[in-house]
Scaffold this motif. Structure first.
Motif, PDB file in Angstrom:
ATOM      1  N   GLY A 294     -42.397  67.852  41.078  1.00 40.32           N
ATOM      2  CA  GLY A 294     -42.912  67.862  39.722  1.00 40.32           C
ATOM      3  C   GLY A 294     -42.013  68.547  38.710  1.00 40.32           C
ATOM      4  O   GLY A 294     -42.156  68.350  37.506  1.00 40.32           O
ATOM      5  N   ARG A 295     -41.042  69.333  39.184  1.00 42.75           N
ATOM      6  CA  ARG A 295     -40.184  70.108  38.281  1.00 42.75           C
ATOM      7  C   ARG A 295     -39.067  69.272  37.654  1.00 42.75           C
ATOM      8  O   ARG A 295     -38.418  69.705  36.724  1.00 42.75           O
ATOM      9  CB  ARG A 295     -39.571  71.285  39.063  1.00 42.75           C
ATOM     10  N   PHE A 296     -38.811  68.066  38.182  1.00 43.56           N
ATOM     11  CA  PHE A 296     -37.688  67.261  37.705  1.00 43.56           C
ATOM     12  C   PHE A 296     -38.091  66.390  36.512  1.00 43.56           C
ATOM     13  O   PHE A 296     -39.273  66.211  36.215  1.00 43.56           O
ATOM     14  CB  PHE A 296     -37.143  66.394  38.838  1.00 43.56           C
ATOM     15  N   LYS A 297     -37.094  65.848  35.822  1.00 40.44           N
ATOM     16  CA  LYS A 297     -37.346  64.951  34.691  1.00 40.44           C
ATOM     17  C   LYS A 297     -38.176  63.760  35.168  1.00 40.44           C
ATOM     18  O   LYS A 297     -37.843  63.114  36.163  1.00 40.44           O
ATOM     19  CB  LYS A 297     -36.017  64.467  34.105  1.00 40.44           C
ATOM     20  N   GLY A 298     -39.273  63.457  34.432  1.00 35.86           N
ATOM     21  CA  GLY A 298     -40.188  62.418  34.891  1.00 35.86           C
ATOM     22  C   GLY A 298     -41.008  62.894  36.067  1.00 35.86           C
ATOM     23  O   GLY A 298     -41.400  62.087  36.916  1.00 35.86           O
ATOM     24  N   GLY A 299     -41.275  64.195  36.105  1.00 31.57           N
ATOM     25  CA  GLY A 299     -41.866  64.842  37.279  1.00 31.57           C
ATOM     26  C   GLY A 299     -43.124  64.185  37.808  1.00 31.57           C
ATOM     27  O   GLY A 299     -43.233  63.909  39.004  1.00 31.57           O
ATOM     28  N   MET A 300     -44.119  63.914  36.945  1.00 39.18           N
ATOM     29  CA  MET A 300     -45.371  63.339  37.434  1.00 39.18           C
ATOM     30  C   MET A 300     -45.177  61.914  37.928  1.00 39.18           C
ATOM     31  O   MET A 300     -45.909  61.449  38.810  1.00 39.18           O
ATOM     32  CB  MET A 300     -46.433  63.387  36.338  1.00 39.18           C
ATOM     33  N   GLY A 301     -44.186  61.204  37.377  1.00 36.46           N
ATOM     34  CA  GLY A 301     -43.863  59.885  37.906  1.00 36.46           C
ATOM     35  C   GLY A 301     -43.310  59.993  39.318  1.00 36.46           C
ATOM     36  O   GLY A 301     -43.658  59.207  40.201  1.00 36.46           O
ATOM     37  N   HIS A 302     -42.431  60.992  39.546  1.00 32.35           N
ATOM     38  CA  HIS A 302     -41.913  61.233  40.897  1.00 32.35           C
ATOM     39  C   HIS A 302     -43.039  61.629  41.846  1.00 32.35           C
ATOM     40  O   HIS A 302     -43.077  61.203  43.008  1.00 32.35           O
ATOM     41  CB  HIS A 302     -40.848  62.339  40.876  1.00 32.35           C
ATOM     42  N   VAL A 303     -43.957  62.472  41.346  1.00 31.75           N
ATOM     43  CA  VAL A 303     -45.119  62.875  42.152  1.00 31.75           C
ATOM     44  C   VAL A 303     -45.910  61.635  42.574  1.00 31.75           C
ATOM     45  O   VAL A 303     -46.353  61.522  43.721  1.00 31.75           O
ATOM     46  CB  VAL A 303     -46.020  63.850  41.353  1.00 31.75           C
ATOM     47  N   ASN A 304     -46.073  60.715  41.636  1.00 31.81           N
ATOM     48  CA  ASN A 304     -46.794  59.470  41.911  1.00 31.81           C
ATOM     49  C   ASN A 304     -46.179  58.718  43.089  1.00 31.81           C
ATOM     50  O   ASN A 304     -46.879  58.285  44.014  1.00 31.81           O
ATOM     51  CB  ASN A 304     -46.743  58.601  40.647  1.00 31.81           C
ATOM     52  N   VAL A 305     -44.850  58.582  43.066  1.00 33.04           N
ATOM     53  CA  VAL A 305     -44.161  57.828  44.116  1.00 33.04           C
ATOM     54  C   VAL A 305     -44.204  58.580  45.446  1.00 33.04           C
ATOM     55  O   VAL A 305     -44.511  57.991  46.493  1.00 33.04           O
ATOM     56  CB  VAL A 305     -42.699  57.542  43.712  1.00 33.04           C
ATOM     57  N   VAL A 306     -43.920  59.883  45.424  1.00 34.06           N
ATOM     58  CA  VAL A 306     -43.909  60.668  46.660  1.00 34.06           C
ATOM     59  C   VAL A 306     -45.303  60.724  47.277  1.00 34.06           C
ATOM     60  O   VAL A 306     -45.463  60.642  48.503  1.00 34.06           O
ATOM     61  CB  VAL A 306     -43.366  62.095  46.403  1.00 34.06           C
ATOM     62  N   ALA A 307     -46.329  60.845  46.432  1.00 37.18           N
ATOM     63  CA  ALA A 307     -47.704  60.842  46.941  1.00 37.18           C
ATOM     64  C   ALA A 307     -48.019  59.528  47.644  1.00 37.18           C
ATOM     65  O   ALA A 307     -48.669  59.506  48.694  1.00 37.18           O
ATOM     66  CB  ALA A 307     -48.688  61.088  45.800  1.00 37.18           C
ATOM     67  N   SER A 308     -47.546  58.418  47.084  1.00 33.98           N
ATOM     68  CA  SER A 308     -47.759  57.111  47.722  1.00 33.98           C
ATOM     69  C   SER A 308     -47.013  57.029  49.052  1.00 33.98           C
ATOM     70  O   SER A 308     -47.523  56.466  50.023  1.00 33.98           O
ATOM     71  CB  SER A 308     -47.302  55.979  46.798  1.00 33.98           C
ATOM     72  N   LEU A 309     -45.796  57.582  49.099  1.00 38.77           N
ATOM     73  CA  LEU A 309     -45.037  57.589  50.355  1.00 38.77           C
ATOM     74  C   LEU A 309     -45.781  58.351  51.443  1.00 38.77           C
ATOM     75  O   LEU A 309     -45.852  57.903  52.591  1.00 38.77           O
ATOM     76  CB  LEU A 309     -43.662  58.229  50.128  1.00 38.77           C
ATOM     77  N   ILE A 310     -46.351  59.504  51.073  1.00 37.69           N
ATOM     78  CA  ILE A 310     -47.058  60.325  52.064  1.00 37.69           C
ATOM     79  C   ILE A 310     -48.398  59.703  52.414  1.00 37.69           C
ATOM     80  O   ILE A 310     -48.757  59.571  53.590  1.00 37.69           O
ATOM     81  CB  ILE A 310     -47.251  61.760  51.532  1.00 37.69           C
ATOM     82  N   PHE A 311     -49.143  59.290  51.385  1.00 34.83           N
ATOM     83  CA  PHE A 311     -50.472  58.751  51.621  1.00 34.83           C
ATOM     84  C   PHE A 311     -50.412  57.439  52.383  1.00 34.83           C
ATOM     85  O   PHE A 311     -51.338  57.101  53.123  1.00 34.83           O
ATOM     86  CB  PHE A 311     -51.200  58.568  50.293  1.00 34.83           C
ATOM     87  N   SER A 312     -49.302  56.700  52.219  1.00 37.17           N
ATOM     88  CA  SER A 312     -49.168  55.428  52.921  1.00 37.17           C
ATOM     89  C   SER A 312     -49.102  55.632  54.426  1.00 37.17           C
ATOM     90  O   SER A 312     -49.407  54.726  55.193  1.00 37.17           O
ATOM     91  CB  SER A 312     -47.913  54.689  52.453  1.00 37.17           C
ATOM     92  N   GLY A 313     -48.693  56.820  54.852  1.00 33.28           N
ATOM     93  CA  GLY A 313     -48.664  57.128  56.284  1.00 33.28           C
ATOM     94  C   GLY A 313     -50.033  57.369  56.864  1.00 33.28           C
ATOM     95  O   GLY A 313     -50.154  57.720  58.027  1.00 33.28           O
ATOM     96  N   MET A 314     -51.065  57.206  56.044  1.00 34.43           N
ATOM     97  CA  MET A 314     -52.433  57.427  56.503  1.00 34.43           C
ATOM     98  C   MET A 314     -53.344  56.232  56.259  1.00 34.43           C
ATOM     99  O   MET A 314     -54.279  56.003  57.006  1.00 34.43           O
ATOM    100  CB  MET A 314     -53.023  58.655  55.805  1.00 34.43           C
TER     101      MET A 314
END
Length: 431
Positions: free
Chosen positions: A89-109
């Protein structure tokens, strides 16, 4: 092509065209074929029961659906989300990155793009809009785009269905999806970073690094689920179906006992909703089993394979042509129908042309997922519109850049099979 099969196709296209649910369209079209061919309707029941009896792996579908719904109902998704915010979340476009990373993790479930978008995706959209740094259309668009990763990284319900029609190892298919899923995540984060700079989106207040260990500890039990799932399958401890049962049971243990976030009434609602979702998928599967029997009876797959071989079509040209067709069909059909009804037509040609079925399966599933966000009828666009009330026109306008980079990723996967096959080969795949 016989008159009976022509009538079957006309019925299927006609019913689907007037808005009849695709499962009913397939079943009724199959009955038209059997009646006009002078065959007993009871044959449909026999084909259906034989198909289900021989497909133990289909039990994995409702179990993965239950696991996904439990993840959405408990606080598990909230803990994973806070972990992602602390991580990127600390990087430029942070919440967009959070969106993608959350999908990567949640997709494993979950193994489901719709579960991803309607569950954790809805939460992130609200957070992105509330921050004031992103337009609601952009938040919805990146959520839809990142949700396509869900069925690529294991577990994957579409890959279970592809394994059913192709007799391909579900374990190798799951392995083949890991690197492409991560690759899709990287290209989406790259586009988000570029868009954030171009449109000068604000940056969120970073979570102190000192809090990251605590966030990791709180999310760690949930993060373990993909590892448990993959170890069970590739360690020879469980079959894919048994691994799905373990995933559902582990999600229940976490939500009900470890996090104490799941009440008995909520669990009942989860089971009812999961039963409805499983029944919807089951109807399509049942219809597809009967229709595939009819297609095989007409010898259409082998005729197509022979025709393509006689044309001397190169494997690459065949792959590109089939993927273009799947992409176009994905605009109007759901992934389940494409995988169960359309893809089996091309499998004999794949074998004749020497195309690896794991590579073909993963690429086809990626293609079907891109179809979920392809205007004007992308299902994920409608799902997000339904759960957030964000106008569809805004979502479509903002999703186009993400659709473009996903199409480039798909082309890369087609041209470089090693991206898909590297992990399966590491684990002994020879194909």
């Amino acid at each position: 092509m016989s008159l009976e099969f022509t009538l079957c196709l006309i019925t299927l296209v006609g019913l689907a065209g007037i808005g009849t649910p695709i499962a009913y369209s397939i079943l009724l079209a199959s009955f038209v074929y059997l009646l006009t061919a002078g065959q007993s309707i009871g044959l449909a029941g026999k084909v259906l029961m034989d198909g289900l009896y021989q497909s133990f792996i289909l039990l994995a579908v409702p179990l993965f659906i239950v696991a996904a719904n439990i993840m959405n109902a408990g606080t598990i998704s909230d803990r994973l989300l806070r972990f992602c915010i602390g991580l990127v979340g600390r990087f430029k476009g942070g919440m967009g990155h959070v969106n993608v990373v959350a999908s990567l993790i949640f997709s494993g479930m979950s193994g489901s793009a719709v579960a991803d978008a309607a569950g954790i995706g809805k939460i992130i959209i609200e957070m992105m809009v509330k921050s004031g740094h992103y337009t609601r259309g952009y938040a919805a668009a990146i959520t839809a785009a990142s949700a396509t990763i869900g069925p690529i990284i294991p577990p994957s319900i579409p890959m279970v269905l592809y394994a059913l029609v192709s007799n391909t190892s579900i374990g190798y298919l799951f392995l083949g999806g890991i690197v492409p899923g991560l690759f899709m995540g990287v290209v989406l984060m790259g586009m988000n970073w570029w868009m954030s700079h171009i449109r000068k989106f604000g940056t969120e207040e970073p979570v102190p690094l000192s809090e990251l260990p605590q966030l990791t500890v709180r999310a760690f039990p949930a993060l373990l689920m993909p590892a448990i799932l993959l170890y069970g399958i590739y360690g020879g401890v469980t079959t894919p179906t048994e691994a799905a049962a373990v995933a559902a049971f582990y999600a229940l243990l976490l939500a009900a006992f470890f996090y104490r976030a799941l009440k008995l009434r909520a669990f009942y609602d989860i089971l009812v909703e999961s039963a409805r979702s499983s029944a919807a998928v089951g109807l399509v599967i049942g219809g597809a089993l009967i229709l595939n029997y009819i297609v095989a009876s007409e010898n259409i797959p082998n005729m197509m394979a022979g025709y393509l071989v006689d044309l001397d079509v190169s494997p690459l040209m065949f792959l590109l042509s089939v993927n273009l067709l799947i992409l176009l069909l994905g605009c109007v059909l759901d992934a389940t129908t494409i995988i169960l009804v359309i893809i089996p037509l091309f499998l004999p040609a794949c074998r004749e042309l020497g195309i690896d079925l794991v590579h073909f399966g993963v690429v086809a599933v990626v293609n079907c997922m891109i179809g979920l966000i392809t205007p004007p009828y992308g299902i994920l666009l409608f799902v997000i519109n339904a759960v957030t009330s964000i106008p569809l026109a805004e979502i479509i306008r903002e999703v186009l850049p993400f659709l473009a980079v996903l199409l480039l990723a798909l082309m890369t996967l087609i041209l470089v099979p090693g991206i898909v096959l590297w992990l399966p080969r590491m684990f002994g795949y020879i194909g």
